[in-house]
Design a protein around this motif. Structure first.
Motif, PDB file in Angstrom:
ATOM      1  N   ASP A   1       5.104 -10.534   0.354  1.00 32.58           N
ATOM      2  CA  ASP A   1       5.381  -9.103   0.507  1.00 32.58           C
ATOM      3  C   ASP A   1       4.796  -8.265  -0.610  1.00 32.58           C
ATOM      4  OD1 ASP A   1       7.029  -9.830  -1.574  1.00 32.58           O
ATOM      5  OD2 ASP A   1       8.735  -8.635  -0.877  1.00 32.58           O
ATOM      6  N   GLY A   2       4.015  -8.898  -1.503  1.00 31.64           N
ATOM      7  CA  GLY A   2       3.467  -8.155  -2.635  1.00 31.64           C
ATOM      8  C   GLY A   2       2.034  -7.696  -2.390  1.00 31.64           C
TER       9      GLY A   2
ATOM     10  N   GLU B   1      -1.811  -7.202  -1.835  1.00 25.06           N
ATOM     11  CA  GLU B   1      -2.835  -7.948  -1.090  1.00 25.06           C
ATOM     12  C   GLU B   1      -2.273  -8.634   0.153  1.00 25.06           C
ATOM     13  OE1 GLU B   1      -5.051 -10.526  -3.780  1.00 25.06           O
ATOM     14  OE2 GLU B   1      -5.855  -8.753  -4.774  1.00 25.06           O
ATOM     15  N   THR B   2      -0.984  -8.459   0.446  1.00 25.65           N
ATOM     16  CA  THR B   2      -0.402  -9.104   1.634  1.00 25.65           C
ATOM     17  C   THR B   2      -0.059  -8.055   2.692  1.00 25.65           C
ATOM     18  OG1 THR B   2       1.951  -8.911   1.053  1.00 25.65           O
ATOM     19  CG2 THR B   2       0.732 -10.761   0.096  1.00 25.65           C
ATOM     20  N   HIS B   3       0.112  -8.516   3.890  1.00 25.71           N
ATOM     21  CA  HIS B   3       0.766  -7.721   4.928  1.00 25.71           C
ATOM     22  C   HIS B   3       1.385  -8.712   5.916  1.00 25.71           C
ATOM     23  CE1 HIS B   3      -3.297  -8.300   6.739  1.00 25.71           C
ATOM     24  NE2 HIS B   3      -2.610  -8.442   7.856  1.00 25.71           N
TER      25      HIS B   3
ATOM     26  N   TYR C   1     -19.016 -10.518   5.134  1.00 25.02           N
ATOM     27  CA  TYR C   1     -19.124  -9.331   4.296  1.00 25.02           C
ATOM     28  C   TYR C   1     -20.517  -9.173   3.741  1.00 25.02           C
ATOM     29  CZ  TYR C   1     -17.985  -5.705   0.953  1.00 25.02           C
ATOM     30  OH  TYR C   1     -17.953  -4.512   0.281  1.00 25.02           O
TER      31      TYR C   1
ATOM     32  N   ARG D   1     -11.490  -1.611 -10.633  1.00 23.76           N
ATOM     33  CA  ARG D   1     -11.335  -2.863 -11.372  1.00 23.76           C
ATOM     34  C   ARG D   1     -12.712  -3.455 -11.670  1.00 23.76           C
ATOM     35  NH1 ARG D   1      -8.701  -7.023  -6.866  1.00 23.76           N
ATOM     36  NH2 ARG D   1     -10.280  -6.715  -5.254  1.00 23.76           N
TER      37      ARG D   1
ATOM     38  N   LEU E   1     -12.120 -12.901   0.533  1.00 25.36           N
ATOM     39  CA  LEU E   1     -13.188 -12.279  -0.250  1.00 25.36           C
ATOM     40  C   LEU E   1     -12.665 -11.829  -1.604  1.00 25.36           C
ATOM     41  CD1 LEU E   1     -16.107 -10.987  -0.236  1.00 25.36           C
ATOM     42  CD2 LEU E   1     -15.011  -8.921   0.667  1.00 25.36           C
ATOM     43  N   THR E   2     -11.450 -11.326  -1.630  1.00 23.93           N
ATOM     44  CA  THR E   2     -10.834 -10.898  -2.888  1.00 23.93           C
ATOM     45  C   THR E   2      -9.406 -11.433  -2.915  1.00 23.93           C
ATOM     46  OG1 THR E   2      -9.921  -8.800  -2.069  1.00 23.93           O
ATOM     47  CG2 THR E   2     -12.202  -8.763  -2.832  1.00 23.93           C
TER      48      THR E   2
ATOM     49  N   ILE F   1      -7.939  -5.610 -14.419  1.00 26.71           N
ATOM     50  CA  ILE F   1      -7.508  -4.239 -14.722  1.00 26.71           C
ATOM     51  C   ILE F   1      -6.592  -4.310 -15.941  1.00 26.71           C
ATOM     52  CG2 ILE F   1      -7.691  -3.253 -12.392  1.00 26.71           C
ATOM     53  CD1 ILE F   1      -4.773  -3.908 -11.904  1.00 26.71           C
TER      54      ILE F   1
ATOM     55  N   PHE G   1     -15.774  -3.018   4.161  1.00 22.34           N
ATOM     56  CA  PHE G   1     -14.961  -3.273   2.971  1.00 22.34           C
ATOM     57  C   PHE G   1     -13.534  -3.706   3.309  1.00 22.34           C
ATOM     58  CE2 PHE G   1     -12.922  -1.861  -1.105  1.00 22.34           C
ATOM     59  CZ  PHE G   1     -13.600  -2.738  -1.921  1.00 22.34           C
TER      60      PHE G   1
ATOM     61  N   GLU H   1     -12.774  -6.148   4.782  1.00 19.91           N
ATOM     62  CA  GLU H   1     -12.714  -7.601   4.604  1.00 19.91           C
ATOM     63  C   GLU H   1     -11.893  -7.971   3.362  1.00 19.91           C
ATOM     64  OE1 GLU H   1     -13.946  -9.885   6.754  1.00 19.91           O
ATOM     65  OE2 GLU H   1     -13.041 -11.438   5.495  1.00 19.91           O
ATOM     66  N   SER H   2     -11.892  -7.086   2.377  1.00 23.70           N
ATOM     67  CA  SER H   2     -11.078  -7.316   1.179  1.00 23.70           C
ATOM     68  C   SER H   2      -9.634  -6.922   1.459  1.00 23.70           C
ATOM     69  CB  SER H   2     -11.614  -6.482   0.015  1.00 23.70           C
ATOM     70  OG  SER H   2     -10.644  -6.436  -1.027  1.00 23.70           O
ATOM     71  N   PRO H   3      -8.691  -7.867   1.290  1.00 18.87           N
ATOM     72  CA  PRO H   3      -7.288  -7.539   1.585  1.00 18.87           C
ATOM     73  C   PRO H   3      -6.601  -6.778   0.451  1.00 18.87           C
ATOM     74  CG  PRO H   3      -7.476  -9.831   0.925  1.00 18.87           C
ATOM     75  CD  PRO H   3      -8.880  -9.274   0.936  1.00 18.87           C
ATOM     76  N   THR H   4      -7.313  -6.520  -0.624  1.00 13.64           N
ATOM     77  CA  THR H   4      -6.645  -6.014  -1.822  1.00 13.64           C
ATOM     78  C   THR H   4      -6.017  -4.644  -1.647  1.00 13.64           C
ATOM     79  OG1 THR H   4      -8.017  -7.311  -3.303  1.00 13.64           O
ATOM     80  CG2 THR H   4      -7.032  -5.313  -4.223  1.00 13.64           C
ATOM     81  N   ARG H   5      -6.769  -3.707  -1.063  1.00 15.71           N
ATOM     82  CA  ARG H   5      -6.331  -2.315  -1.113  1.00 15.71           C
ATOM     83  C   ARG H   5      -5.797  -1.831   0.224  1.00 15.71           C
ATOM     84  NH1 ARG H   5     -11.032  -3.043  -3.779  1.00 15.71           N
ATOM     85  NH2 ARG H   5     -11.272  -2.298  -5.922  1.00 15.71           N
TER      86      ARG H   5
ATOM     87  N   ALA I   1      -7.000   2.181  -7.163  1.00 12.56           N
ATOM     88  CA  ALA I   1      -6.390   0.938  -6.676  1.00 12.56           C
ATOM     89  C   ALA I   1      -7.224  -0.258  -7.133  1.00 12.56           C
ATOM     90  CB  ALA I   1      -6.319   0.961  -5.154  1.00 12.56           C
ATOM     91  N   PRO I   2      -6.623  -1.418  -7.360  1.00 11.69           N
ATOM     92  CA  PRO I   2      -5.192  -1.706  -7.250  1.00 11.69           C
ATOM     93  C   PRO I   2      -4.385  -1.162  -8.430  1.00 11.69           C
ATOM     94  CG  PRO I   2      -6.404  -3.677  -7.919  1.00 11.69           C
ATOM     95  CD  PRO I   2      -7.422  -2.627  -7.660  1.00 11.69           C
TER      96      PRO I   2
ATOM     97  N   MET J   1      -0.047  -2.973   5.138  1.00  9.99           N
ATOM     98  CA  MET J   1       0.344  -2.657   3.761  1.00  9.99           C
ATOM     99  C   MET J   1       1.403  -3.678   3.388  1.00  9.99           C
ATOM    100  SD  MET J   1       2.712   0.796   4.264  1.00  9.99           S
ATOM    101  CE  MET J   1       3.098   0.999   2.527  1.00  9.99           C
ATOM    102  N   PRO J   2       1.579  -3.934   2.095  1.00 12.13           N
ATOM    103  CA  PRO J   2       2.568  -4.941   1.717  1.00 12.13           C
ATOM    104  C   PRO J   2       3.963  -4.551   2.212  1.00 12.13           C
ATOM    105  CG  PRO J   2       1.127  -4.452  -0.131  1.00 12.13           C
ATOM    106  CD  PRO J   2       0.837  -3.424   0.921  1.00 12.13           C
TER     107      PRO J   2
END
Lengths: 381, 381
Positions: free
Chosen positions: A118-119, A121-123, A210, A312, A321-322, A328, B46, B48-52, B89-90, B126-127
């Motif tokens: 739940d943090g 980078e997740t969904h 990507y 970052r 990919l990330t 940061i 972009f 593809e990146s799960p970060t943001r 972000a992040p 989103m988380p």
């Protein structure tokens, strides 16, 4: 070798379970592609279809249980997962929710907490309406946080995982070397993008999820736009940044080329990028933090003014990919051997930016490049 | 032409807003790639990146508002969206949540309901922890269902959208025609997969997010597994199913080939598939339902016994590889002109399956093939 030994998945599950005991979780509930694959080995590009939800349960003892659409049963049966429960999806009245409720109710006590990632980078990859139905169906059993367990496990790679990432990096390295075959003055950037993806495949990529990049005079405006149909011009800096996949693992690094002669300003800025990633490489030892690597690079980059907006200067890498961590100032993740990171310094040059990226593995002592380290001189095409 | 006229986005927003008034929603909150792109035109790989996380708000009056990471500001500024609010972000303590709360609080009254897509084929990107923070931050304003508004809009395509899907189909059609160049007895299936993706790119695909298929004696076991390194053998049926993208729109169809001579059983089964998709094509007229198309095909397919496990016999197609509706008995979606569908009959042949897929546009009167319609004879390589 493709895939993993069963012992790899056993070890992942055991590590998760020992943390679950500490966290007082009865099970993990996983819904996204990398989370499901991490514990099961279930590898397919079928996740591209948003239609069907997929669930993997990691109980606090015993093997994972798959609760999945019947279309995936044959492939899941090839993994080490033995308890595979299926429904015919899509089902407009009950798309796996009651099967999931039944399974969780069967394996979890009435006061159980079930952890979901739940943090950052997740969904949760299931319809919000179904998530609420699941919560109601579980009654006294509660959906809670996985407390970062999955992130912590995935952050430190096994030798077999590192080999797969290295394979992806080597494929990309060979494709980048061949860019002069496909790019040059007058060639449209969208054609370069198409041809570069073909080179990645030709060199052995399974697929190329990507590709980003840019090419403008003396740099580029951003690094996430689709390629335009305009031709490369003398004075452009071409950048290609690829995340290609081999056996489910990504590389993520870029390369820059000057189309014809670059200005001194551009060459100096590029050399500063390399200086920054070299310095971060030197600093990337067990005990240093993600923030330390940011600070080392930022001290060099901030000799030039201007923010690239990237947010970052690098990140983790693996099945996605990330990944965690982020380079940061506020990420104090302590580096450990077998983490795989990207070093991704960016710099403003006038109204443009330049970005450079390498991939490294944290080791005991000095780290190791798994992308072919770039020199400080901007190559020319 | 790449992209869309601004009038396209204006029309999409106006249609959404008129439904939002009926549904008493103050705004839509969108979090996934196709949802954000549908109303903004924001096109990038972009995601593809799960970060943001990325957010687009469609208020009940006025233009959309983007609440996005600063790395996307330059590209979003090229769309018709003018109100772009960014954060770096992040951000580990507040990854856009307070900026999103502030924006929704500013534009929505205290008793507002804000609609999120929450039905089949959706998720909230989103988380989960941040979603709960968002709910708390909104106080009296409530996050509810979009009541299917986004799905309903996306299901009926504009002429410009259909042109893009047709372009993707034409590219795939040319690539499929060239398969005899790359596939034949002895060639490994994973090599065929790599070479086929190169053909798609060579014929003009922007990228190839999806490729599945199989090749075994007299059919295949499933259609979602990664390709094996084993060589094609005489008697195999090779199937390739691709979702390639042109300017953000997918095709999704497949082709089958017999390696050498096929058995009569296989040829008959293949002819039955074509008979089924032909029959669905004839039935696919405004007023018919998704269920009707299923029933027409199923009546023909069920002359053979056995379930392929696919769960449906076709689906919608557009910005995603698979979209609403589903060709299943319980989906009573009424067909309208400008819906784009796949017809995807599957059949069991002994312990193997065969699947065929075409793409069509619903029109006034008879529909129109946008994939090059296959004949009833299984081609041979």
């Amino acid at each position: 070798m493709r895939g993993f030994e069963t012992s790899e998945f056993q070890a992942r599950v055991e590590r998760a379970q020992s943390r679950m005991v500490q966290a007082e979780l009865s099970a993990l509930l996983l819904t996204t592609e990398p989370e499901v694959r991490y514990f099961s080995g279930y590898l397919t590009r079928f996740w591209e279809s948003p239609t069907r939800p997929w669930f993997l349960i990691v109980p606090v003892t015993g093997k994972p249980i798959a609760v999945i659409p019947s279309i995936g049963a044959a492939l899941m049966a090839q993994t080490w997962v033995q308890d595979i429960r299926t429904w015919s999806a899509p089902d407009l009245t009950d798309d796996g929710v009651s099967l999931l409720v039944d399974t969780l109710t069967e394996i979890c006590p009435a006061d159980a907490v079930i952890g979901l990632p739940d943090g950052h980078e997740t969904h949760v990859r299931m319809p919000l309406g179904d998530f609420h139905r699941l919560q109601r169906g579980l009654g006294t059993r509660r959906l809670g946080s996985d407390q970062g367990i999955v992130r912590a496990l995935r952050m430190v790679k096994s030798p077999a995982e590192i080999t797969k990432i290295e394979t992806a990096c080597a494929i990309a390295g060979r494709a980048f070397q061949r860019v002069p075959e496909i790019a040059g003055e007058g060639v449209a950037l969208d054609e370069v993008f198409r041809r570069f993806q073909m080179l990645c495949l030709d060199e052995g990529a399974d697929w190329v999820p990507y590709l980003a990049g840019g090419a403008e005079q003396g740099g580029y405006t951003d690094v996430i736009s689709p390629a335009r149909a305009t031709g490369l011009r003398l004075g452009d800096v071409l950048m290609l940044d690829t995340g290609l996949v081999w056996d489910g693992y990504f590389c993520d690094f870029d390369r820059n080329w000057s189309v014809g002669q670059a200005t001194r300003q551009v060459r100096d800025a590029y050399a500063t990028l390399i200086e920054a990633s070299d310095a971060a490489f030197e600093a990337a030892r067990p005990g240093a933090t993600a923030a330390d690597l940011f600070n080392v690079m930022n001290a060099i980059l901030s000799r030039n003014s201007g923010d690239t907006g990237a947010g970052r200067l690098g990140h983790g890498l693996g099945m996605s990919l990330t990944e965690w961590p982020s380079l940061i100032p506020s990420d104090h993740t302590v580096l450990e051997p077998s983490m795989v990171l990207t070093l991704e310094p960016g710099i403003a040059v006038g109204d443009k930016i330049l970005v450079h990226e390498e991939n490294i593995v944290i080791s005991d002592g000095a780290p190791r490049y798994i992308s072919p380290r770039a020199g400080s001189e901007l190559p020319q095409i």
